[in-house]
Design an enzyme around this catalytic site. Structure first.
Site, PDB file in Angstrom:
ATOM      1  CG  HIS A 156      -2.118  -1.324   0.856  1.00  0.00           C
ATOM      2  ND1 HIS A 156      -3.155  -1.037   0.646  1.00  0.00           N
ATOM      3  CD2 HIS A 156      -1.527  -2.537   0.940  1.00  0.00           C
ATOM      4  CE1 HIS A 156      -4.263  -1.836   1.176  1.00  0.00           C
ATOM      5  NE2 HIS A 156      -3.222  -3.093   0.840  1.00  0.00           N
ATOM      6  CG  ASP A 364       0.839   9.217   0.955  1.00  0.00           C
ATOM      7  OD1 ASP A 364       0.340   7.937   1.282  1.00  0.00           O
ATOM      8  OD2 ASP A 364      -0.247  10.185   1.383  1.00  0.00           O
TER       9      ASP A 364
END
Ligand code: F6P
Length: 470
Positions: A156, A364
């Protein structure tokens, strides 16, 4: 249909309303589980000296199995190797990594422990999907116990270029463990490309096509599966929450000021201090906006046993105090900083009311806040998304105002541009981004990963151009 077994460190139990607890991984995985038989295994969130047998919660077609871990394991596995070594290095913050052999041992030990507890629950035709950096060696531990199931892994968070990954002691062991998976999924082409470069240039893996890899006796595939959001679901939530008492209170408190919002976990990767620096510069450069804008930063704390998280907390508090002291007036507070957790519907409401969504992480994996901000907008009068070029979401949301979070001047100007943006342009940008989110709705993410894992020869859905179908 074979059973889907998901394994992640955190497990989102269905709440009393039948929905799922919020959180990027949690929301995405819960959507994947809908409508199929499944088991979700992970950490209970508790530590105990002698972990009792796992707790099982039966919930219709779904079973949740949760285990405690020992205090020392929690310290070494979660606070240590996962969040003080892997998290910073994979977010390109090699300077913050604090490696110790003891922590790495603890990380291996918890993965073995998970395998030991999960193993007896597995059936031969189960499909296993392991999530995130906490559990990289899990497939290796399961294979060693004789489980030959198809096992996929999804990261992720970002995968940095080889020069960063090779700073990690034992990187080859860790990547070797990854090759035990049949399919390794990443958020973006950039992440998959970085991993591919590591495979070919550092450990000498062979690949005929950049998708299938051979390393020693292992054969595995690499694909890109950008996580989406429940676009229409979140839009409906935002619409409905715009009529609540909480929305009325917020609107009243703003007394007509433009609302700019940031919603992040309080993490150094989110760039909150850089963002506050940019806001300070904006207030310096554009004094006409004094008293006409409110920046609301919501940032619940997390990982509070880790020193870097205490430092970021102190830095954000100091910066907020500094800006409010420097520019505030008796009737105007330039920054409202809230570290309490909020319900999903309240976040949706705040986003819908905002003229600007400021999503400027330094790095991110995806950033679902950016996507949810777009989903929450009123298409007739949408707010503007200011998005970091270093969020995975930027690969899809090119119609946002894309900024470099290290460039405070450019960010300050982007705030001004967003506030001045004509309605036509706001609508056009929003429409373009919403269409992208619809095309990559969360329901496709799990489907495409599981299809790629189980039926590699079959044609896939629209994502097929991004992943291996041969
Ligand atoms: O970004 C990775 C992630 O697992 C997110 O899905 C989640 O919101 C966050 O980290 C949770 O971190 P933790 O489990 O350490 O609180």
């Amino acid at each position: 249909m074979p059973r889907l077994v998901v394994i992640s460190n955190r497990v989102a139990l269905p709440d009393e309303d039948g929905g799922s607890a919020p959180g990027g991984l949690a929301v995405a995985v819960a959507a994947t589980m809908q409508g199929r038989d499944g088991l979700w295994f992970g950490w209970s969130g508790q530590v105990s000296d002698e972990p009792p047998p796992p707790t099982t919660i039966d919930c219709g077609h779904m079973k949740y199995v949760l285990t405690d871990v020992r205090p020392q394991d929690f310290q070494e596995y979660y606070n240590g190797f996962a969040n003080r070594v892997l998290w910073p290095i994979l977010h390109y913050r090699v300077d913050l990594a604090e490696f110790s052999e003891a922590d790495f041992d603890g990380y291996r030990r918890v993965n073995e422990f998970f395998a030991e507890r999960l193993g007896p629950l597995l059936e031969a035709d189960d499909i296993l999907w392991v999530h995130d950096y906490h559990l990289i060696p899990l497939a290796l531990a399961l294979r060693a116990r004789g489980h030959a199931n198809r096992i996929g892994f999804f990261l992720h968070i970002p995968m940095p270029p080889p020069d960063f990954l090779t700073t990690l002691p034992h990187h080859a062991e860790l990547v070797g463990a990854l090759t035990e998976y049949n399919l390794i999924g990443f958020q973006t082409d950039n992440d998959a490309g970085n991993f591919a470069r590591y495979l070919t240039s550092v450990v000498g893996a062979a690949t005929p096509d950049g998708r299938h890899y051979h390393l020693g006796h292992q054969h595995f595939r690499v694909g890109v599966f950008p996580v989406g959001v429940d676009t229409d679901g979140f839009r409906r939530l935002a619409e409905a929450s715009a009529h609540t008492a909480c929305a009325a209170e917020l609107a009243e408190s703003l007394v007509g000021r433009a609302l700019m919002v940031g919603v992040d976990r309080l993490d150094y990767s989110k760039g909150i201090v850089n963002r506050l620096d940019a806001y300070e510069l904006f207030l310096e450069k554009y004094p006409g906006w004094h008293g006409h804008i409110t920046y609301l930063q919501i940032a619940p704390g997390c990982r509070q046993d880790i020193p870097e998280y205490l430092e970021i907390d102190a830095a954000v508090n100091a910066k907020v105090g500094h800006i409010n002291g420097r520019f505030g007036a008796v009737s105007w507070v330039p920054v409202r900083y809230v570290s309490r957790n909020h319900r999903r519907e309240d976040i949706a409401m705040v986003m819908r009311m905002a003229r600007i969504g400021l999503v400027t992480p330094l790095r991110d994996g995806m950033n679902l806040v950016a996507k949810e901000f777009v989903a929450a907008q009123d298409p007739a009068d949408p707010g503007v998304l200011i998005l970091s070029q270093f969020a995975g979401a930027a690969a899809e949301l090119g119609a946002a105002l894309i900024v470099n979070p290290h460039d405070r001047g450019a960010m300050a100007d982007a705030i001004h541009t967003a506030l001045d943006m004509p309605l036509d342009e706001r609508r056009a940008r929003h429409q373009e981004m919403y269409a992208v989110l619809e095309a990559n709705h969360i329901r496709y993410w799990g489907q495409s990963f599981i299809e790629a894992l189980t039926r590699p020869g079959r044609a896939l859905n629209w994502l097929s151009n991004r992943i291996d179908t041969r």
